[in-house]
Design a protein around this motif. Structure first.
Motif, PDB file in Angstrom:
ATOM      1  N   TYR A 164      74.290 -30.467 -55.122  1.00 45.70           N
ATOM      2  CA  TYR A 164      74.026 -29.322 -55.995  1.00 45.70           C
ATOM      3  C   TYR A 164      72.997 -29.647 -57.081  1.00 45.70           C
ATOM      4  CZ  TYR A 164      77.915 -27.166 -53.602  1.00 45.70           C
ATOM      5  OH  TYR A 164      78.729 -26.638 -52.626  1.00 45.70           O
ATOM      6  N   ARG A 165      72.465 -30.846 -57.032  1.00 46.10           N
ATOM      7  CA  ARG A 165      71.469 -31.312 -57.998  1.00 46.10           C
ATOM      8  C   ARG A 165      71.867 -30.935 -59.422  1.00 46.10           C
ATOM      9  NH1 ARG A 165      65.540 -30.029 -56.407  1.00 46.10           N
ATOM     10  NH2 ARG A 165      65.350 -29.775 -58.658  1.00 46.10           N
ATOM     11  N   THR A 166      72.921 -31.596 -59.859  1.00 50.22           N
ATOM     12  CA  THR A 166      73.516 -31.279 -61.150  1.00 50.22           C
ATOM     13  C   THR A 166      74.263 -32.493 -61.676  1.00 50.22           C
ATOM     14  OG1 THR A 166      74.984 -29.706 -62.300  1.00 50.22           O
ATOM     15  CG2 THR A 166      75.672 -30.466 -60.127  1.00 50.22           C
ATOM     16  N   PRO A 167      74.422 -32.609 -62.984  1.00 43.59           N
ATOM     17  CA  PRO A 167      75.332 -33.642 -63.484  1.00 43.59           C
ATOM     18  C   PRO A 167      76.767 -33.287 -63.118  1.00 43.59           C
ATOM     19  CG  PRO A 167      74.591 -32.235 -65.280  1.00 43.59           C
ATOM     20  CD  PRO A 167      73.788 -31.853 -64.078  1.00 43.59           C
ATOM     21  N   ALA A 217      68.092 -22.368 -50.566  1.00 39.20           N
ATOM     22  CA  ALA A 217      68.868 -21.652 -49.557  1.00 39.20           C
ATOM     23  C   ALA A 217      70.255 -21.392 -50.120  1.00 39.20           C
ATOM     24  CB  ALA A 217      68.962 -22.480 -48.281  1.00 39.20           C
ATOM     25  N   GLU A 218      70.668 -20.141 -50.142  1.00 40.38           N
ATOM     26  CA  GLU A 218      71.960 -19.755 -50.695  1.00 40.38           C
ATOM     27  C   GLU A 218      72.129 -20.285 -52.123  1.00 40.38           C
ATOM     28  OE1 GLU A 218      74.859 -21.177 -47.923  1.00 40.38           O
ATOM     29  OE2 GLU A 218      74.568 -19.491 -46.570  1.00 40.38           O
ATOM     30  N   ASN A 219      71.060 -20.232 -52.893  1.00 40.45           N
ATOM     31  CA  ASN A 219      71.023 -20.684 -54.277  1.00 40.45           C
ATOM     32  C   ASN A 219      71.101 -22.200 -54.424  1.00 40.45           C
ATOM     33  OD1 ASN A 219      71.138 -18.237 -56.311  1.00 40.45           O
ATOM     34  ND2 ASN A 219      72.461 -17.715 -54.584  1.00 40.45           N
ATOM     35  N   LEU A 220      71.178 -22.939 -53.314  1.00 37.66           N
ATOM     36  CA  LEU A 220      71.220 -24.391 -53.386  1.00 37.66           C
ATOM     37  C   LEU A 220      69.807 -24.951 -53.444  1.00 37.66           C
ATOM     38  CD1 LEU A 220      74.070 -25.357 -50.877  1.00 37.66           C
ATOM     39  CD2 LEU A 220      74.144 -25.310 -53.363  1.00 37.66           C
ATOM     40  N   PRO A 221      69.584 -25.921 -54.333  1.00 39.78           N
ATOM     41  CA  PRO A 221      68.239 -26.476 -54.467  1.00 39.78           C
ATOM     42  C   PRO A 221      67.922 -27.443 -53.333  1.00 39.78           C
ATOM     43  CG  PRO A 221      69.739 -27.643 -55.902  1.00 39.78           C
ATOM     44  CD  PRO A 221      70.529 -26.521 -55.277  1.00 39.78           C
ATOM     45  N   PRO A 222      66.644 -27.706 -53.087  1.00 40.97           N
ATOM     46  CA  PRO A 222      66.290 -28.732 -52.111  1.00 40.97           C
ATOM     47  C   PRO A 222      66.704 -30.097 -52.642  1.00 40.97           C
ATOM     48  CG  PRO A 222      64.347 -28.054 -53.337  1.00 40.97           C
ATOM     49  CD  PRO A 222      65.456 -27.128 -53.742  1.00 40.97           C
ATOM     50  N   LYS A 262      74.246 -21.468 -58.343  1.00 41.91           N
ATOM     51  CA  LYS A 262      74.298 -22.517 -57.315  1.00 41.91           C
ATOM     52  C   LYS A 262      75.662 -23.206 -57.300  1.00 41.91           C
ATOM     53  CE  LYS A 262      72.299 -26.419 -59.929  1.00 41.91           C
ATOM     54  NZ  LYS A 262      71.178 -27.374 -59.987  1.00 41.91           N
ATOM     55  N   ILE A 263      76.408 -23.080 -58.386  1.00 40.70           N
ATOM     56  CA  ILE A 263      77.784 -23.585 -58.430  1.00 40.70           C
ATOM     57  C   ILE A 263      78.782 -22.437 -58.296  1.00 40.70           C
ATOM     58  CG2 ILE A 263      79.500 -24.699 -59.901  1.00 40.70           C
ATOM     59  CD1 ILE A 263      77.209 -26.444 -60.997  1.00 40.70           C
ATOM     60  N   LYS A 264      78.552 -21.374 -59.038  1.00 39.38           N
ATOM     61  CA  LYS A 264      79.484 -20.244 -59.044  1.00 39.38           C
ATOM     62  C   LYS A 264      79.692 -19.645 -57.660  1.00 39.38           C
ATOM     63  CE  LYS A 264      80.070 -15.663 -61.175  1.00 39.38           C
ATOM     64  NZ  LYS A 264      79.462 -14.686 -62.120  1.00 39.38           N
ATOM     65  N   LEU A 265      78.628 -19.543 -56.876  1.00 44.04           N
ATOM     66  CA  LEU A 265      78.729 -18.917 -55.558  1.00 44.04           C
ATOM     67  C   LEU A 265      79.249 -19.861 -54.482  1.00 44.04           C
ATOM     68  CD1 LEU A 265      75.420 -16.814 -55.522  1.00 44.04           C
ATOM     69  CD2 LEU A 265      77.732 -16.100 -56.177  1.00 44.04           C
ATOM     70  N   HIS A 266      79.553 -21.113 -54.873  1.00 42.73           N
ATOM     71  CA  HIS A 266      80.066 -22.083 -53.899  1.00 42.73           C
ATOM     72  C   HIS A 266      81.387 -22.690 -54.348  1.00 42.73           C
ATOM     73  CE1 HIS A 266      75.740 -21.811 -52.960  1.00 42.73           C
ATOM     74  NE2 HIS A 266      76.134 -22.000 -51.722  1.00 42.73           N
ATOM     75  N   ILE A 267      82.128 -21.946 -55.164  1.00 41.09           N
ATOM     76  CA  ILE A 267      83.403 -22.452 -55.662  1.00 41.09           C
ATOM     77  C   ILE A 267      84.343 -22.808 -54.520  1.00 41.09           C
ATOM     78  CG2 ILE A 267      85.515 -21.798 -56.893  1.00 41.09           C
ATOM     79  CD1 ILE A 267      83.821 -20.309 -58.889  1.00 41.09           C
ATOM     80  N   ASP A 268      84.366 -21.997 -53.474  1.00 38.15           N
ATOM     81  CA  ASP A 268      85.277 -22.261 -52.353  1.00 38.15           C
ATOM     82  C   ASP A 268      84.994 -23.611 -51.702  1.00 38.15           C
ATOM     83  OD1 ASP A 268      86.521 -19.883 -52.776  1.00 38.15           O
ATOM     84  OD2 ASP A 268      85.496 -18.800 -51.171  1.00 38.15           O
ATOM     85  N   PRO A 314      95.311 -28.731 -60.267  1.00 38.60           N
ATOM     86  CA  PRO A 314      93.860 -28.618 -60.087  1.00 38.60           C
ATOM     87  C   PRO A 314      93.224 -29.995 -60.126  1.00 38.60           C
ATOM     88  CG  PRO A 314      94.502 -27.930 -62.296  1.00 38.60           C
ATOM     89  CD  PRO A 314      95.763 -28.179 -61.546  1.00 38.60           C
ATOM     90  N   ILE A 315      92.451 -30.309 -59.099  1.00 41.61           N
ATOM     91  CA  ILE A 315      91.689 -31.560 -59.054  1.00 41.61           C
ATOM     92  C   ILE A 315      90.280 -31.295 -59.551  1.00 41.61           C
ATOM     93  CG2 ILE A 315      90.827 -33.402 -57.553  1.00 41.61           C
ATOM     94  CD1 ILE A 315      93.207 -32.759 -55.669  1.00 41.61           C
ATOM     95  N   THR A 316      89.731 -30.172 -59.128  1.00 41.22           N
ATOM     96  CA  THR A 316      88.467 -29.710 -59.688  1.00 41.22           C
ATOM     97  C   THR A 316      88.810 -28.863 -60.911  1.00 41.22           C
ATOM     98  OG1 THR A 316      87.625 -29.572 -57.432  1.00 41.22           O
ATOM     99  CG2 THR A 316      86.285 -28.567 -59.152  1.00 41.22           C
ATOM    100  N   ILE A 317      88.675 -29.476 -62.080  1.00 41.39           N
ATOM    101  CA  ILE A 317      89.011 -28.751 -63.305  1.00 41.39           C
ATOM    102  C   ILE A 317      88.000 -27.632 -63.537  1.00 41.39           C
ATOM    103  CG2 ILE A 317      89.307 -28.976 -65.800  1.00 41.39           C
ATOM    104  CD1 ILE A 317      91.502 -30.315 -64.214  1.00 41.39           C
ATOM    105  N   TRP A 318      86.729 -27.962 -63.318  1.00 44.42           N
ATOM    106  CA  TRP A 318      85.641 -26.980 -63.401  1.00 44.42           C
ATOM    107  C   TRP A 318      84.744 -27.145 -62.181  1.00 44.42           C
ATOM    108  CZ3 TRP A 318      87.217 -23.940 -67.075  1.00 44.42           C
ATOM    109  CH2 TRP A 318      87.821 -24.464 -68.222  1.00 44.42           C
ATOM    110  N   PRO A 319      84.377 -26.111 -61.475  1.00 42.91           N
ATOM    111  CA  PRO A 319      84.861 -24.748 -61.662  1.00 42.91           C
ATOM    112  C   PRO A 319      86.329 -24.626 -61.258  1.00 42.91           C
ATOM    113  CG  PRO A 319      83.580 -24.874 -59.649  1.00 42.91           C
ATOM    114  CD  PRO A 319      83.445 -26.203 -60.317  1.00 42.91           C
TER     115      PRO A 319
END
Length: 389
Positions: A164-167, A217-222, A262-268, A314-319
Motif C-alpha cells: 500500500y506504499r504507506t508507513p 489500480a483500484e486506488n493502489l499505487p504502483p 487506497k486503505i479505506k477501500l481495502h479494509i476487507d 482486533p489485531i488490525t487496530i487501524w483500520p
C-alpha cells in the motif's frame, strides 16, 4: 509441521527484530528508549550479519527521517520507540504518508503522558497511532498478542507497507515487548514476503513515475522502485503525479482522497480480528494486545460458570475491522471493552453496536496489566447493573 522444526525462545522485542530481518529489513535507525531498546540491541547485533546497516541517531526525529530516506533509496527500513519518541516521530509519519514511502514504525507502549512510567505497560497511544500526525490521512496499525504473533505481524507490517506504499505502525506494550515465549518458527513456505522492485530490473529507457495516476489500480499505487536508475521527485507538499508541488484545489482534492481511499477501500483485505468462543455468546469482551490474553482466560472461567461470553480481539487496530466487528456485535446484549487506557478504543466500539446494547468500559491506567479476575468482576457487575460508558 516442518520436517526439522526450529523451536525458539524469544522475547517479544527480539521476535520483532528477527521478524523485520526475515521480511527483508536492511536498515534500522533508532534511539534507545525503554521498553523498546532490545529491538535496537538485536538489530545492532544481527543486521550486519545479513549485510544490513544499524545506526543510532541523535533522537527520534532524526531516526524517523533516516528510515524514510533509506526506504526511498531502495532499502526496507524500520525504527522502534515508545510513547515520548513516538510523539516526536509524528511529523515524519505524516511525511511518509504524503510521499507514499513504505516504512515500519514500532511503538512499544508505556505509561504516559510525557515520560510517564518507562517500565510499565500501557495502551495509551491507540488514538495517537491513528491521529498523531496532522491532516486527513489513513493509517495501518497492527497489534499482536503473543511473541509468535509479534514475529508474524512484523513481517506482515513490512508486506502491507510495500503493497500500500504507506508507513505501517506495529503496536506492542511493555508486557508483550519484554515477555519471553517459545514457539516453532514458521517454515519459509508459510511466509509471504512482498519484495521491493530494484531499479536494476528497469529497462534503461524506462521512466518510473511513482505518483502517476495511470499506474494506480483500484486506488493502489504502483510498487516503489529504488532511486538510482529511476529518478523521481519527492515532496511533502501537495503534489501532482510528477511529485512536484502543485497547490491547486483539484490536485489537493484528488491526492488526499486517493491517499485515504487506497486503505479505506481495502479494509476487507487489510483488517483482521480473532473470535474466541463467540458463536453462542450473549456477551462479548473486546480486548487487544496483552489484555486480550487476560480476557481469553476470563472467558474460559466464565464459561465454566455458565456465562455465555466470548472474546473479539482486533489485531488490525487501524483500520478497524468494521464489518467483521459489527456483524459479531449485532446479536449480543452486552459488550465489555477492556483496555489499559480510559476508553480510547471503546469510543470507537460504541459506534458499532446496535441501539439498546449495553456497553461497559474496564479502563486501567495504573501501569499494571488488567488481570483475568478484574475482567470477570467487571463482567459480573455489567450483567447485574448495565451500561457504564
Amino acid at each position: 509441521m516442518p520436517k526439522n522444526p526450529r523451536m525458539v525462545f524469544w522475547q517479544g522485542n527480539e521476535a520483532c527484530a528477527y521478524g523485520a530481518i526475515k521480511a527483508g529489513c536492511r536498515f534500522y535507525a533508532g534511539y534507545p528508549i525503554t521498553p523498546s531498546s532490545e529491538i535496537a540491541e538485536t538489530m545492532a547485533r544481527e543486521l550486519p550479519k545479513v549485510g544490513g546497516v544499524f545506526i543510532q541517531m541523535e533522537d527520534e526525529i532524526a531516526s524517523a527521517a533516516a528510515i524514510i530516506g533509506a526506504s526511498l533509496a531502495g532499502v526496507k527500513s524500520m525504527t522502534a520507540t515508545s510513547g515520548p519518541g513516538f510523539s516526536l516521530m509524528q511529523e515524519a509519519i505524516g511525511y511518509a504518508i504524503m510521499t507514499e514511502t513504505p516504512t515500519v514504525f514500532v511503538n512499544v507502549m508505556r505509561g504516559g503522558p510525557s515520560t510517564g512510567m518507562p517500565t510499565k505497560p500501557s495502551q495509551g497511544d491507540i488514538m495517537q497511532a491513528r491521529w498523531g500526525t496532522h491532516g486527513d490521512h489513513a493509517i495501518i496499525a497492527l497489534y499482536p498478542s503473543t511473541v509468535e504473533e509479534v514475529y508474524r505481524y512484523t513481517i506482515k507490517a513490512f508486506n502491507l507497507a510495500e503493497e500500500y506504499r504507506t508507513p505501517v505502525i506495529l503496536l506492542m506494550d511493555e508486557v508483550l515487548g519484554h515477555m519471553y515465549e517459545n514457539f516453532i518458527l514458521p517454515p519459509d513456505s508459510e511466509i509471504e514476503i512482498v519484495e521491493r522492485i530494484s531499479a536494476r530490473e528497469l529497462e534503461e529507457e524506462e521512466l518510473f513515475v511513482p505518483f502517476s495516476e495511470s499506474e494506480y489500480a483500484e486506488n493502489l499505487p504502483p510498487s516503489l522502485v529504488e532511486m538510482g536508475k529511476a529518478h523521481f521527485h519527492v515532496s511533502g507538499l501537495v503534489h501532482d503525479e510528477s511529485g512536484f508541488p502543485m497547490a491547486t484545489a483539484e490536485t489537493a482534492e484528488k491526492l488526499i482522497r486517493r491517499l485515504v481511499n487506497k486503505i479505506k477501500l481495502h479494509i476487507d483485505k487489510i483488517a483482521e480480528c480473532e473470535e474466541f468462543m463467540t458463536e453462542d455468546a450473549e456477551t462479548i469482551i473486546i480486548a487487544y494486545g496483552s489484555v486480550a490474553r487476560s480476557a481469553k482466560e476470563a472467558v474460559l472461567i466464565a464459561r465454566k460458570e455458565g456465562i455465555k461470553v466470548g472474546l473479539l480481539r482486533p489485531i488490525t487496530i487501524w483500520p478497524i475491522p468494521i464489518e467483521k466487528m459489527r456483524k459479531r456485535l449485532a446479536n449480543v446484549q452486552n459488550v465489555l471493552v477492556a483496555e489499559m487506557n480510559l476508553g480510547q478504543y471503546a469510543s470507537e466500539v460504541v459506534k458499532l453496536i446496535r441501539p439498546g446494547t449495553k456497553l461497559r468500559l474496564l479502563g486501567k491506567v495504573s501501569g499494571e496489566l488488567i488481570a483475568p479476575h478484574e475482567i470477570l468482576n467487571e463482567l459480573n457487575n455489567m450483567l447485574l447493573e448495565g451500561i457504564d460508558f
